[in-house]
Scaffold this motif. Structure first.
Motif, PDB file in Angstrom:
ATOM      1  N   ASN A   1       0.810  -1.215   0.000  1.00 46.01           N
ATOM      2  CA  ASN A   1       0.000   0.000   0.000  1.00 46.01           C
ATOM      3  C   ASN A   1       0.844   1.267   0.000  1.00 46.01           C
ATOM      4  N   HIS A   2       2.146   1.122   0.171  1.00 50.78           N
ATOM      5  CA  HIS A   2       3.039   2.288   0.165  1.00 50.78           C
ATOM      6  C   HIS A   2       3.160   2.827  -1.255  1.00 50.78           C
ATOM      7  N   SER A   3       3.277   4.136  -1.378  1.00 54.05           N
ATOM      8  CA  SER A   3       3.310   4.783  -2.692  1.00 54.05           C
ATOM      9  C   SER A   3       4.552   4.424  -3.511  1.00 54.05           C
ATOM     10  N   GLN A   4       5.590   3.923  -2.831  1.00 51.56           N
ATOM     11  CA  GLN A   4       6.824   3.583  -3.549  1.00 51.56           C
ATOM     12  C   GLN A   4       6.950   2.097  -3.848  1.00 51.56           C
TER      13      GLN A   4
ATOM     14  N   THR B   1       5.244   3.815 -10.951  1.00 51.71           N
ATOM     15  CA  THR B   1       6.684   3.647 -10.765  1.00 51.71           C
ATOM     16  C   THR B   1       6.913   3.190  -9.333  1.00 51.71           C
ATOM     17  N   ALA B   2       7.384   1.959  -9.195  1.00 49.82           N
ATOM     18  CA  ALA B   2       7.535   1.366  -7.864  1.00 49.82           C
ATOM     19  C   ALA B   2       8.947   0.824  -7.699  1.00 49.82           C
ATOM     20  N   PRO B   3       9.851   1.609  -7.095  1.00 53.16           N
ATOM     21  CA  PRO B   3      11.224   1.124  -6.916  1.00 53.16           C
ATOM     22  C   PRO B   3      11.355  -0.037  -5.941  1.00 53.16           C
ATOM     23  N   LEU B   4      10.315  -0.240  -5.079  1.00 53.61           N
ATOM     24  CA  LEU B   4      10.348  -1.331  -4.101  1.00 53.61           C
ATOM     25  C   LEU B   4       9.337  -2.403  -4.482  1.00 53.61           C
ATOM     26  N   MET B   5       9.813  -3.637  -4.652  1.00 54.10           N
ATOM     27  CA  MET B   5       8.942  -4.767  -4.964  1.00 54.10           C
ATOM     28  C   MET B   5       8.845  -5.662  -3.730  1.00 54.10           C
ATOM     29  N   ILE B   6       7.620  -6.076  -3.390  1.00 55.66           N
ATOM     30  CA  ILE B   6       7.386  -6.953  -2.245  1.00 55.66           C
ATOM     31  C   ILE B   6       7.013  -8.334  -2.757  1.00 55.66           C
ATOM     32  N   ASP B   7       7.734  -9.368  -2.303  1.00 55.40           N
ATOM     33  CA  ASP B   7       7.484 -10.752  -2.714  1.00 55.40           C
ATOM     34  C   ASP B   7       7.282 -11.597  -1.459  1.00 55.40           C
TER      35      ASP B   7
ATOM     36  N   LEU C   1       9.208  -1.086  10.035  1.00 55.42           N
ATOM     37  CA  LEU C   1       9.551  -1.689   8.747  1.00 55.42           C
ATOM     38  C   LEU C   1       9.884  -0.624   7.704  1.00 55.42           C
ATOM     39  N   CYS C   2       9.211   0.513   7.774  1.00 61.08           N
ATOM     40  CA  CYS C   2       9.561   1.603   6.855  1.00 61.08           C
ATOM     41  C   CYS C   2      10.980   2.094   7.123  1.00 61.08           C
TER      42      CYS C   2
ATOM     43  N   ILE D   1      12.192   3.921   3.710  1.00 60.88           N
ATOM     44  CA  ILE D   1      11.132   4.649   3.034  1.00 60.88           C
ATOM     45  C   ILE D   1      10.331   5.385   4.097  1.00 60.88           C
ATOM     46  N   PRO D   2       9.716   6.513   3.774  1.00 60.62           N
ATOM     47  CA  PRO D   2       8.942   7.242   4.791  1.00 60.62           C
ATOM     48  C   PRO D   2       7.664   6.488   5.145  1.00 60.62           C
ATOM     49  N   HIS D   3       7.312   6.515   6.411  1.00 62.20           N
ATOM     50  CA  HIS D   3       6.050   5.892   6.811  1.00 62.20           C
ATOM     51  C   HIS D   3       4.884   6.693   6.264  1.00 62.20           C
TER      52      HIS D   3
END
Length: 281
Positions: free
Chosen positions: A27-30, A91-97, A188-189, A194-196
């Motif tokens: 859900n984070h914008s990045q 544009t999402a520089p962070l991918m969550i798997d 975790l942020c 990354i900013p919370h």
């Protein structure tokens, strides 16, 4: 220029809250939550079950998984980042798997260290009794002993992976995530640099495109998008239909495991479960 700068893996075992954590971080914008990246192997296998080779929310017509064309032995996360940039304008520089399996994470780590992307690892722990009880509901034909032994085997692999992992890594507990969500997300942020964002808790803002994962959690997170109730057992369907939309700690194992099953778990897994055991305050 490479879009994907970081990949955050979530290890542990199934039914430990990895889908919930993936959705929250996604859900984070990045970031973008791809679900269980390992299931991308099934995309071109027409004989594979549909639930393994299609988006859990959109099905085969997903604008992400229904149109992406992955090359052999690909850098999954960069190709996916490029694809969602083109198709969704994201544009999402962070991918969550949230593929919890140690073998998959090992394979992807070896690829990522050859790139600019920085792999991170979260070890998500949950009291083994909760995990075993969840598997017991899903696979009622399996003996409780088999389920416990499978959990022990997977946990030992996850622990070995965590010890060997050379990048940034952190341990969190599902019970803490569900009980103190905002506090855990802030930590975790910081971990992911990354900013919370307070809206990370707001599932209604997102449209999800996910491979694999827990049906019940996905339904609660995205009732507006989900048809997942149709795939659940009657007992789970009733539980999730009556469930509040907010995040609630699932401790059903305390009532659902019989005294005999508690004794079997204690005999087989009490030592392994020591660092997982939940002691509510």
């Amino acid at each position: 220029m490479r879009i994907n700068k970081k990949v955050c893996f979530i290890t542990g075992t199934g039914h430990s809250g990895s889908t919930l954590l993936g959705l929250l971080l996604g859900n984070h914008s990045q970031s973008f939550y791809c679900g269980e990246g390992e299931k991308s192997r099934f995309l071109t296998k027409e004989k594979a079950p549909l639930q393994k080779r299609s988006c859990k929310f959109c099905g085969i017509h997903c604008p992400v998984w229904g149109t992406v064309s992955l090359t052999s032995d690909c850098d999954l996360y960069e190709q996916l980042s490029q694809h969602i940039s083109t198709t969704l304008g994201i544009t999402a520089p962070l991918m969550i798997d949230s593929t919890s399996g140690a073998d998959w994470i090992h394979q992807q780590y070896k690829k990522l260290v050859k790139t600019e992307a920085k792999p991170h690892l979260i070890f998500l722990k949950r009291d083994g009794r909760g995990v075993v009880n969840s598997y017991r509901r899903k696979y009622p034909d399996l003996s409780i002993e088999t389920i416990i032994e499978n959990w022990i085997e997977k946990i030992k692999k996850a622990q070995a992976l965590f010890e060997e992992f050379a990048g940034p890594k952190i341990i969190i507990h599902y019970e803490e995530l569900a009980s103190n969500t905002t506090s855990i997300l802030k930590g975790l942020c910081d971990f992911l640099t990354i900013p919370h964002e307070p809206q990370m808790r707001d599932f209604s803002r997102q449209t999800y495109h996910i491979l694999g994962g827990n049906n019940g959690t996905q339904f609660l997170a995205a009732r507006h998008q989900s048809q997942l109730l149709q795939t659940m057992t009657p007992s789970n369907r009733q539980y999730y239909q009556e469930h509040q939309s907010d995040i609630i700690l699932d401790l059903r194992w305390q009532q659902e495991l019989s005294p005999e099953q508690h004794q079997i778990f204690a005999r087989l897994a009490s030592e392994v479960n020591q660092s997982f055991e939940w002691h509510p305050s």
